[in-house]
Scaffold this motif. Structure first.
Motif, mmCIF file in Angstrom:
data_model
loop_
_atom_site.group_PDB
_atom_site.id
_atom_site.type_symbol
_atom_site.label_atom_id
_atom_site.label_comp_id
_atom_site.label_asym_id
_atom_site.label_seq_id
_atom_site.Cartn_x
_atom_site.Cartn_y
_atom_site.Cartn_z
ATOM 1 N N VAL A 1 14.775 36.591 39.869
ATOM 2 C CA VAL A 1 13.436 37.011 40.267
ATOM 3 C C VAL A 1 12.447 36.330 39.328
ATOM 4 O O VAL A 1 12.635 36.348 38.115
ATOM 5 C CB VAL A 1 13.304 38.549 40.184
ATOM 6 C CG1 VAL A 1 11.874 38.982 40.424
ATOM 7 C CG2 VAL A 1 14.246 39.207 41.171
ATOM 8 N N PRO A 2 11.395 35.715 39.853
ATOM 9 C CA PRO A 2 10.437 35.038 38.990
ATOM 10 C C PRO A 2 9.681 36.026 38.096
ATOM 11 O O PRO A 2 9.142 37.010 38.587
ATOM 12 C CB PRO A 2 9.484 34.349 39.967
ATOM 13 C CG PRO A 2 9.623 35.114 41.234
ATOM 14 C CD PRO A 2 11.030 35.632 41.256
ATOM 15 N N ALA A 3 9.690 35.767 36.813
ATOM 16 C CA ALA A 3 9.045 36.661 35.852
ATOM 17 C C ALA A 3 7.570 36.308 35.684
ATOM 18 O O ALA A 3 7.202 35.141 35.669
ATOM 19 C CB ALA A 3 9.748 36.578 34.509
ATOM 20 N N GLU A 4 6.756 37.318 35.605
ATOM 21 C CA GLU A 4 5.336 37.173 35.297
ATOM 22 C C GLU A 4 5.030 38.211 34.227
ATOM 23 O O GLU A 4 5.265 39.405 34.430
ATOM 24 C CB GLU A 4 4.464 37.419 36.532
ATOM 25 C CG GLU A 4 4.536 36.345 37.579
ATOM 26 C CD GLU A 4 3.823 35.057 37.171
ATOM 27 O OE1 GLU A 4 2.844 35.111 36.400
ATOM 28 O OE2 GLU A 4 4.254 33.993 37.637
ATOM 29 N N GLU A 5 4.504 37.759 33.101
ATOM 30 C CA GLU A 5 4.252 38.654 31.975
ATOM 31 C C GLU A 5 3.344 39.816 32.375
ATOM 32 O O GLU A 5 2.292 39.619 32.989
ATOM 33 C CB GLU A 5 3.603 37.878 30.823
ATOM 34 C CG GLU A 5 3.519 38.686 29.543
ATOM 35 C CD GLU A 5 3.057 37.862 28.358
ATOM 36 O OE1 GLU A 5 2.485 38.472 27.449
ATOM 37 O OE2 GLU A 5 3.263 36.643 28.360
ATOM 38 N N GLY A 6 3.799 41.029 32.071
ATOM 39 C CA GLY A 6 3.032 42.232 32.348
ATOM 40 C C GLY A 6 3.091 42.714 33.787
ATOM 41 O O GLY A 6 2.450 43.700 34.131
#
Length: 92
Positions: free
Chosen positions: A55-60
């Motif tokens: 799953v693509p991570a996006e900070e916060g």
């Protein structure tokens, strides 16, 4: 990256014969829509695509679902692929 596989569909006016249909691409994009995510297995005509394992991570943010860019709605992974799809990650 893109997925592409040639599919076969029944040929019109051809007694049970088949004609090669163009390959279909299911492309996965990160939130910004510009970075492509690694693909899953190739897609054949009227087969299902599976969601990528990573799953693509996006900070916060937390990943919610994949959105079909053409319809701006959640992509149903039970869909039988019969066209190209561009899917974008959605977060909350």
């Amino acid at each position: 990256m893109e997925y592409c596989a040639a599919g076969k569909i029944p040929a019109e006016n051809d007694n049970g014969g088949y004609t090669v249909k163009k390959g279909y691409k299911v492309t996965f994009y990160k939130k910004d829509g510009s970075t492509v995510i690694d693909p899953v297995l190739p897609i054949e005509y009227l087969h299902k695509v599976t969601s990528p394992n990573a799953v693509p991570a996006e900070e916060g943010l937390h990943f919610k679902e994949w959105i079909d860019q053409a319809t701006n709605s959640a992509f149903d992974f039970d869909t039988l692929v019969n066209k190209d799809y561009k899917l974008q990650a959605k977060y909350y």
